[in-house]
Design a protein around this motif. Sequence first.
Motif, PDB file in Angstrom:
ATOM      1  N   GLU A 174       0.775  -1.297  -0.226  1.00 25.87           N
ATOM      2  CA  GLU A 174      -0.028  -0.100  -0.042  1.00 25.87           C
ATOM      3  C   GLU A 174       0.944   1.293   0.010  1.00 25.87           C
ATOM      4  N   LEU A 175       1.817   1.261  -0.717  1.00 30.35           N
ATOM      5  CA  LEU A 175       2.783   2.484  -1.040  1.00 30.35           C
ATOM      6  C   LEU A 175       2.036   3.421  -1.957  1.00 30.35           C
ATOM      7  N   GLY A 176       2.013   4.653  -2.033  1.00 31.52           N
ATOM      8  CA  GLY A 176       1.881   5.646  -2.785  1.00 31.52           C
ATOM      9  C   GLY A 176       3.175   5.614  -3.726  1.00 31.52           C
ATOM     10  N   VAL A 177       3.090   5.434  -5.139  1.00 29.63           N
ATOM     11  CA  VAL A 177       4.163   5.372  -6.197  1.00 29.63           C
ATOM     12  C   VAL A 177       4.110   6.637  -7.035  1.00 29.63           C
ATOM     13  N   PHE A 178       5.357   7.207  -6.981  1.00 29.29           N
ATOM     14  CA  PHE A 178       5.276   8.416  -7.959  1.00 29.29           C
ATOM     15  C   PHE A 178       6.607   8.091  -8.941  1.00 29.29           C
ATOM     16  N   SER A 179       6.092   7.605 -10.007  1.00 33.31           N
ATOM     17  CA  SER A 179       7.303   7.226 -11.059  1.00 33.31           C
ATOM     18  C   SER A 179       7.780   7.916 -12.186  1.00 33.31           C
ATOM     19  N   ILE A 180       9.097   8.243 -12.452  1.00 34.69           N
ATOM     20  CA  ILE A 180       9.625   8.793 -13.616  1.00 34.69           C
ATOM     21  C   ILE A 180      10.001   7.907 -14.499  1.00 34.69           C
ATOM     22  N   SER A 181       9.632   7.629 -15.836  1.00 36.54           N
ATOM     23  CA  SER A 181      10.010   6.725 -16.729  1.00 36.54           C
ATOM     24  C   SER A 181       9.388   7.108 -18.194  1.00 36.54           C
ATOM     25  N   HIS A 182      10.440   6.721 -19.175  1.00 30.96           N
ATOM     26  CA  HIS A 182      10.089   6.582 -20.588  1.00 30.96           C
ATOM     27  C   HIS A 182       9.394   5.691 -20.944  1.00 30.96           C
ATOM     28  N   LYS A 183       9.216   4.385 -20.228  1.00 32.70           N
ATOM     29  CA  LYS A 183       8.756   3.098 -20.743  1.00 32.70           C
ATOM     30  C   LYS A 183       6.996   3.125 -20.532  1.00 32.70           C
ATOM     31  N   ILE A 184       6.554   3.178 -21.720  1.00 28.37           N
ATOM     32  CA  ILE A 184       5.092   3.198 -21.580  1.00 28.37           C
ATOM     33  C   ILE A 184       4.528   1.822 -20.878  1.00 28.37           C
ATOM     34  N   GLU A 185       5.285   0.675 -21.207  1.00 29.64           N
ATOM     35  CA  GLU A 185       4.804  -0.322 -20.472  1.00 29.64           C
ATOM     36  C   GLU A 185       4.616  -0.143 -18.997  1.00 29.64           C
ATOM     37  N   LEU A 186       5.098   0.685 -18.220  1.00 28.69           N
ATOM     38  CA  LEU A 186       4.710   0.924 -16.733  1.00 28.69           C
ATOM     39  C   LEU A 186       3.327   1.433 -16.728  1.00 28.69           C
ATOM     40  N   LYS A 187       2.739   1.711 -17.601  1.00 27.79           N
ATOM     41  CA  LYS A 187       1.315   2.417 -17.404  1.00 27.79           C
ATOM     42  C   LYS A 187       0.677   1.377 -16.774  1.00 27.79           C
ATOM     43  N   GLU A 188       0.852  -0.107 -17.341  1.00 29.85           N
ATOM     44  CA  GLU A 188       0.270  -1.182 -16.703  1.00 29.85           C
ATOM     45  C   GLU A 188       0.314  -1.426 -15.231  1.00 29.85           C
ATOM     46  N   PHE A 189       1.233  -0.703 -14.387  1.00 26.78           N
ATOM     47  CA  PHE A 189       1.164  -0.887 -13.010  1.00 26.78           C
ATOM     48  C   PHE A 189       0.875   0.472 -12.513  1.00 26.78           C
ATOM     49  N   HIS A 190       0.300   1.475 -12.921  1.00 26.32           N
ATOM     50  CA  HIS A 190       0.003   2.928 -12.447  1.00 26.32           C
ATOM     51  C   HIS A 190      -1.500   3.234 -13.004  1.00 26.32           C
ATOM     52  N   ASP A 191      -2.022   3.920 -12.079  1.00 21.70           N
ATOM     53  CA  ASP A 191      -3.173   4.363 -11.818  1.00 21.70           C
ATOM     54  C   ASP A 191      -3.704   5.622 -12.631  1.00 21.70           C
ATOM     55  N   TYR A 192      -2.446   6.515 -12.699  1.00 23.97           N
ATOM     56  CA  TYR A 192      -2.607   7.873 -13.557  1.00 23.97           C
ATOM     57  C   TYR A 192      -1.327   8.238 -14.018  1.00 23.97           C
ATOM     58  N   GLU A 193      -1.363   8.912 -15.240  1.00 24.58           N
ATOM     59  CA  GLU A 193      -0.194   9.477 -15.822  1.00 24.58           C
ATOM     60  C   GLU A 193      -0.175  10.859 -15.845  1.00 24.58           C
ATOM     61  N   LEU A 194       0.622  11.601 -15.392  1.00 26.83           N
ATOM     62  CA  LEU A 194       1.023  12.967 -15.340  1.00 26.83           C
ATOM     63  C   LEU A 194       2.139  13.181 -16.244  1.00 26.83           C
ATOM     64  N   HIS A 195       1.633  13.920 -17.503  1.00 28.44           N
ATOM     65  CA  HIS A 195       2.492  14.277 -18.583  1.00 28.44           C
ATOM     66  C   HIS A 195       2.761  15.649 -18.852  1.00 28.44           C
ATOM     67  N   PHE A 196       4.045  15.900 -18.992  1.00 25.19           N
ATOM     68  CA  PHE A 196       4.517  17.147 -19.258  1.00 25.19           C
ATOM     69  C   PHE A 196       4.582  17.495 -20.783  1.00 25.19           C
ATOM     70  N   ASN A 197       3.922  18.612 -21.217  1.00 21.19           N
ATOM     71  CA  ASN A 197       3.816  18.716 -22.441  1.00 21.19           C
ATOM     72  C   ASN A 197       5.136  19.264 -23.110  1.00 21.19           C
ATOM     73  N   ASN A 198       6.064  19.809 -22.199  1.00 24.39           N
ATOM     74  CA  ASN A 198       7.143  20.568 -22.772  1.00 24.39           C
ATOM     75  C   ASN A 198       6.886  21.684 -23.747  1.00 24.39           C
ATOM     76  N   ASP A 199       5.845  22.517 -23.393  1.00 23.35           N
ATOM     77  CA  ASP A 199       5.641  23.925 -24.163  1.00 23.35           C
ATOM     78  C   ASP A 199       6.027  25.190 -23.390  1.00 23.35           C
ATOM     79  N   ASP A 200       5.886  26.308 -24.011  1.00 26.04           N
ATOM     80  CA  ASP A 200       6.031  27.536 -23.320  1.00 26.04           C
ATOM     81  C   ASP A 200       5.138  27.808 -22.106  1.00 26.04           C
ATOM     82  N   GLU A 201       3.834  27.253 -22.122  1.00 27.54           N
ATOM     83  CA  GLU A 201       2.688  27.511 -21.065  1.00 27.54           C
ATOM     84  C   GLU A 201       3.286  26.703 -20.260  1.00 27.54           C
TER      85      GLU A 201
END
Length: 218
Positions: A174-201
């Motif tokens: 029951e750990l709260g997990v905050f992951s950084i990764s480029h591997k889209i396969e890890l979405k299987e093990f997470h509830d939400y995705e926080l995606h940075f759009n890398n734009d000027d805004e």
Amino acid sequence: LNFEITTGQRVLVTGGNGCGKSSMFRVIRKLWPLVEGTITMPEEEDIYFLTQVNFVPVGSLRELVTYPLTEAETRATGRTDQDVLDCLEWAHVSPKVIEDGKAQLQFTVLGEIVRPELHAIRDWQKDLSPGQKQKLAFARLFFHQPRFVVLDECTNGISPDVEQSLYDRCTTLELGVFSISHKIELKEFHDYELHFNNDDEGSYLYLPCSETRGRILK
């Protein structure tokens, strides 16, 4: 950014290189100052950080798992060697568990196979492979069982099946997990995705992984 992570929730942080993923965690860890806004965090002992380069303590195999607690301090808390062995097994780095004729933790020194005991003291930085160091870091995480853990690209030396087992164990604990990764396969093990759009805004997306699974957000 405006979001909340609760105990047991798993959030995957994605985005292009240089978009600020690791920078956000440096601010959370108080390595960089918070210039604007508010971060509400648990107590220091309730949040744990695992990075790409793993710190390997000096001491026995037991103390690699219990760090920063010494053996005496660990026993004073009522924890036992069996607790340490359980965490090593959960992290797939136990010298006692044999798979296909090999221990989960073993290495060769001067032509001889070494399966260290808990009391063994070695040059771990030299003896252990990058993947073994990453697994030992997870064993340490499982031993201390904080409420939250930040995982920054810390499974790149670990096979996918073991990686899934490690994330499953985080869920079991029951750990709260905050992951950084480029591997889209890890979405299987997470509830939400926080995606940075890398734009000027500085815009971002915060979506359930069920909506983004199997595709890369731009």
